[in-house]
Design a protein around this motif. Sequence first.
Motif, PDB file in Angstrom:
ATOM      1  N   ARG A   1       1.162  12.839  -2.378  1.00  0.00           N
ATOM      2  CA  ARG A   1       1.201  14.293  -2.123  1.00  0.00           C
ATOM      3  C   ARG A   1       1.573  14.592  -0.681  1.00  0.00           C
ATOM      4  NH1 ARG A   1      -3.909  17.127  -2.791  1.00  0.00           N
ATOM      5  NH2 ARG A   1      -2.669  18.921  -2.180  1.00  0.00           N
ATOM      6  N   LEU A   2       1.167  13.741   0.237  1.00  0.00           N
ATOM      7  CA  LEU A   2       1.469  13.933   1.654  1.00  0.00           C
ATOM      8  C   LEU A   2       2.895  13.527   2.021  1.00  0.00           C
ATOM      9  CD1 LEU A   2      -1.949  12.697   3.002  1.00  0.00           C
ATOM     10  CD2 LEU A   2      -0.968  14.962   3.482  1.00  0.00           C
ATOM     11  N   GLY A   3       3.642  12.989   1.058  1.00  0.00           N
ATOM     12  CA  GLY A   3       5.032  12.627   1.303  1.00  0.00           C
ATOM     13  C   GLY A   3       5.276  11.159   1.566  1.00  0.00           C
ATOM     14  N   PHE A   4       4.220  10.346   1.520  1.00  0.00           N
ATOM     15  CA  PHE A   4       4.411   8.908   1.711  1.00  0.00           C
ATOM     16  C   PHE A   4       5.170   8.332   0.521  1.00  0.00           C
ATOM     17  CE2 PHE A   4       1.094   9.639   4.718  1.00  0.00           C
ATOM     18  CZ  PHE A   4       1.099   8.580   5.609  1.00  0.00           C
ATOM     19  N   ARG A   5       5.949   7.326   0.818  1.00  0.00           N
ATOM     20  CA  ARG A   5       6.658   6.614  -0.243  1.00  0.00           C
ATOM     21  C   ARG A   5       5.954   5.290  -0.471  1.00  0.00           C
ATOM     22  NH1 ARG A   5       9.351   3.383   2.716  1.00  0.00           N
ATOM     23  NH2 ARG A   5       9.745   4.813   4.404  1.00  0.00           N
ATOM     24  N   HIS A   6       5.818   4.920  -1.755  1.00  0.00           N
ATOM     25  CA  HIS A   6       5.230   3.621  -2.084  1.00  0.00           C
ATOM     26  C   HIS A   6       6.224   2.565  -1.641  1.00  0.00           C
ATOM     27  CE1 HIS A   6       4.189   0.159  -4.670  1.00  0.00           C
ATOM     28  NE2 HIS A   6       2.965   0.537  -4.323  1.00  0.00           N
ATOM     29  N   GLU A   7       5.764   1.627  -0.841  1.00  0.00           N
ATOM     30  CA  GLU A   7       6.681   0.679  -0.235  1.00  0.00           C
ATOM     31  C   GLU A   7       6.440  -0.762  -0.653  1.00  0.00           C
ATOM     32  OE1 GLU A   7       8.468   1.303   3.953  1.00  0.00           O
ATOM     33  OE2 GLU A   7       6.645   0.104   4.238  1.00  0.00           O
ATOM     34  N   SER A   8       5.187  -1.078  -1.027  1.00  0.00           N
ATOM     35  CA  SER A   8       4.926  -2.479  -1.354  1.00  0.00           C
ATOM     36  C   SER A   8       3.706  -2.615  -2.243  1.00  0.00           C
ATOM     37  CB  SER A   8       4.689  -3.291  -0.066  1.00  0.00           C
ATOM     38  OG  SER A   8       3.511  -2.854   0.586  1.00  0.00           O
ATOM     39  N   THR A   9       3.702  -3.722  -2.988  1.00  0.00           N
ATOM     40  CA  THR A   9       2.536  -4.146  -3.745  1.00  0.00           C
ATOM     41  C   THR A   9       2.330  -5.611  -3.425  1.00  0.00           C
ATOM     42  OG1 THR A   9       2.994  -2.584  -5.527  1.00  0.00           O
ATOM     43  CG2 THR A   9       1.532  -4.425  -6.052  1.00  0.00           C
ATOM     44  N   ALA A  10       1.193  -5.902  -2.821  1.00  0.00           N
ATOM     45  CA  ALA A  10       0.851  -7.281  -2.493  1.00  0.00           C
ATOM     46  C   ALA A  10      -0.187  -7.741  -3.520  1.00  0.00           C
ATOM     47  CB  ALA A  10       0.318  -7.375  -1.076  1.00  0.00           C
ATOM     48  N   VAL A  11       0.289  -8.414  -4.554  1.00  0.00           N
ATOM     49  CA  VAL A  11      -0.539  -8.773  -5.705  1.00  0.00           C
ATOM     50  C   VAL A  11      -1.553  -9.860  -5.325  1.00  0.00           C
ATOM     51  CG1 VAL A  11      -0.511  -9.669  -8.062  1.00  0.00           C
ATOM     52  CG2 VAL A  11       1.308  -8.125  -7.282  1.00  0.00           C
ATOM     53  N   GLU A  12      -2.812  -9.545  -5.564  1.00  0.00           N
ATOM     54  CA  GLU A  12      -3.919 -10.465  -5.278  1.00  0.00           C
ATOM     55  C   GLU A  12      -3.730 -11.160  -3.929  1.00  0.00           C
ATOM     56  OE1 GLU A  12      -4.911 -13.001  -8.581  1.00  0.00           O
ATOM     57  OE2 GLU A  12      -4.794 -11.334  -9.981  1.00  0.00           O
ATOM     58  N   ALA A  13      -3.427 -10.362  -2.923  1.00  0.00           N
ATOM     59  CA  ALA A  13      -3.111 -10.903  -1.605  1.00  0.00           C
ATOM     60  C   ALA A  13      -4.268 -10.798  -0.614  1.00  0.00           C
ATOM     61  CB  ALA A  13      -1.907 -10.164  -1.039  1.00  0.00           C
ATOM     62  N   ASP A  14      -5.331 -10.124  -1.023  1.00  0.00           N
ATOM     63  CA  ASP A  14      -6.428  -9.894  -0.092  1.00  0.00           C
ATOM     64  C   ASP A  14      -7.744 -10.344  -0.725  1.00  0.00           C
ATOM     65  OD1 ASP A  14      -7.549  -8.928   2.305  1.00  0.00           O
ATOM     66  OD2 ASP A  14      -7.957  -6.965   1.413  1.00  0.00           O
ATOM     67  N   TRP A  15      -8.382 -11.332  -0.115  1.00  0.00           N
ATOM     68  CA  TRP A  15      -9.708 -11.770  -0.568  1.00  0.00           C
ATOM     69  C   TRP A  15     -10.696 -10.780   0.019  1.00  0.00           C
ATOM     70  CZ3 TRP A  15     -11.741 -14.493  -4.231  1.00  0.00           C
ATOM     71  CH2 TRP A  15     -13.067 -14.893  -4.161  1.00  0.00           C
ATOM     72  N   PHE A  16     -11.269  -9.959  -0.832  1.00  0.00           N
ATOM     73  CA  PHE A  16     -12.030  -8.803  -0.383  1.00  0.00           C
ATOM     74  C   PHE A  16     -13.265  -8.632  -1.244  1.00  0.00           C
ATOM     75  CE2 PHE A  16     -12.551  -4.110  -0.595  1.00  0.00           C
ATOM     76  CZ  PHE A  16     -12.806  -3.874   0.736  1.00  0.00           C
ATOM     77  N   LYS A  17     -14.433  -8.689  -0.622  1.00  0.00           N
ATOM     78  CA  LYS A  17     -15.707  -8.508  -1.323  1.00  0.00           C
ATOM     79  C   LYS A  17     -15.816  -9.453  -2.523  1.00  0.00           C
ATOM     80  CE  LYS A  17     -16.511  -3.949   0.495  1.00  0.00           C
ATOM     81  NZ  LYS A  17     -16.816  -2.551   0.271  1.00  0.00           N
ATOM     82  N   ASP A  18     -15.508 -10.717  -2.253  1.00  0.00           N
ATOM     83  CA  ASP A  18     -15.656 -11.805  -3.227  1.00  0.00           C
ATOM     84  C   ASP A  18     -14.708 -11.731  -4.423  1.00  0.00           C
ATOM     85  OD1 ASP A  18     -17.655 -13.018  -1.692  1.00  0.00           O
ATOM     86  OD2 ASP A  18     -19.189 -11.727  -2.597  1.00  0.00           O
ATOM     87  N   GLU A  19     -13.547 -11.134  -4.235  1.00  0.00           N
ATOM     88  CA  GLU A  19     -12.534 -11.132  -5.299  1.00  0.00           C
ATOM     89  C   GLU A  19     -11.150 -10.915  -4.696  1.00  0.00           C
ATOM     90  OE1 GLU A  19     -12.637  -7.767  -8.044  1.00  0.00           O
ATOM     91  OE2 GLU A  19     -13.606  -6.554  -6.514  1.00  0.00           O
ATOM     92  N   TRP A  20     -10.139 -11.368  -5.409  1.00  0.00           N
ATOM     93  CA  TRP A  20      -8.767 -11.123  -4.986  1.00  0.00           C
ATOM     94  C   TRP A  20      -8.403  -9.700  -5.358  1.00  0.00           C
ATOM     95  CZ3 TRP A  20      -6.528 -13.983  -1.596  1.00  0.00           C
ATOM     96  CH2 TRP A  20      -6.850 -15.334  -1.499  1.00  0.00           C
ATOM     97  N   THR A  21      -7.848  -8.975  -4.397  1.00  0.00           N
ATOM     98  CA  THR A  21      -7.451  -7.596  -4.667  1.00  0.00           C
ATOM     99  C   THR A  21      -5.976  -7.412  -4.347  1.00  0.00           C
ATOM    100  OG1 THR A  21      -8.132  -6.887  -2.464  1.00  0.00           O
ATOM    101  CG2 THR A  21      -9.752  -6.684  -4.213  1.00  0.00           C
ATOM    102  N   THR A  22      -5.410  -6.418  -4.989  1.00  0.00           N
ATOM    103  CA  THR A  22      -4.013  -6.069  -4.804  1.00  0.00           C
ATOM    104  C   THR A  22      -3.929  -4.865  -3.878  1.00  0.00           C
ATOM    105  OG1 THR A  22      -3.413  -6.967  -6.959  1.00  0.00           O
ATOM    106  CG2 THR A  22      -1.919  -5.323  -6.014  1.00  0.00           C
ATOM    107  N   LEU A  23      -3.091  -4.970  -2.858  1.00  0.00           N
ATOM    108  CA  LEU A  23      -2.928  -3.889  -1.889  1.00  0.00           C
ATOM    109  C   LEU A  23      -1.617  -3.151  -2.120  1.00  0.00           C
ATOM    110  CD1 LEU A  23      -4.040  -5.571   1.449  1.00  0.00           C
ATOM    111  CD2 LEU A  23      -5.334  -3.987   0.014  1.00  0.00           C
ATOM    112  N   GLU A  24      -1.719  -1.826  -2.087  1.00  0.00           N
ATOM    113  CA  GLU A  24      -0.538  -0.970  -2.186  1.00  0.00           C
ATOM    114  C   GLU A  24      -0.218  -0.465  -0.791  1.00  0.00           C
ATOM    115  OE1 GLU A  24       1.049  -0.884  -4.924  1.00  0.00           O
ATOM    116  OE2 GLU A  24      -0.493  -1.497  -6.360  1.00  0.00           O
ATOM    117  N   GLY A  25       1.041  -0.583  -0.395  1.00  0.00           N
ATOM    118  CA  GLY A  25       1.475  -0.124   0.917  1.00  0.00           C
ATOM    119  C   GLY A  25       2.320   1.128   0.804  1.00  0.00           C
ATOM    120  N   TYR A  26       2.064   2.069   1.688  1.00  0.00           N
ATOM    121  CA  TYR A  26       2.784   3.341   1.718  1.00  0.00           C
ATOM    122  C   TYR A  26       3.301   3.566   3.126  1.00  0.00           C
ATOM    123  CZ  TYR A  26       0.647   4.298  -2.772  1.00  0.00           C
ATOM    124  OH  TYR A  26       0.279   4.221  -4.090  1.00  0.00           O
TER     125      TYR A  26
END
Length: 184
Positions: A147-172
């Motif tokens: 809504r703020l005009g950011f464009r989705h730029e990346s998806t880092a699939v299971e790239a972040d070990w976070f709170k005891d699990e692999w998580t996927t990060l979306e970049g804008y």
Amino acid sequence: MPFPLETDRLTIAPLAHTHAEAFVAYRRDPEVARYQSWGTDYSLDDATRLIDGQHDGRLPMPGHWLQLAVQDRRSAELLGDLALHRSPDQPDTFEIGMTLAPAAQHRGIAFEAVEALLEFVFEQEHAHRVTAFCDSRNAPVARLLTRLGFRHESTAVEADWFKDEWTTLEGYALLAREREAAAL
């Protein structure tokens, strides 16, 4: 000093010791902490260290963050906070983050606050690029960024070990020229 930023409903200024108790209260909420880098054990000592490290509330030096309080303009109630990071590697490049207390959510406050911060970094600081990242499960933040005009730029699939699990990060990302074109 560029702060406070003001909107119709909000005042945005560096987080201060007077905000610490309210800041800790919403950071301890399990739903608020779910996709954030801290846990529900966030303490008053943690908040004090963060506030003490703010370089007198000035804009962050490259590689550093500035935590900004989002307050109700009339009551001065702390509604949430914004984080602003200046890239250490790229000129005129910033990263933002946002957190709202549960009672402040679903009222357009995040949109209003982030829009004010974007206006500031693009118009006053002459930002070239602003980025934001979120856990792929955090759909409300993804919608807000779009809504703020950011464009989705990346998806880092299971790239972040976070709170005891692999998580996927979306970049804008949002470039100054994209923001200018959208305003026309």
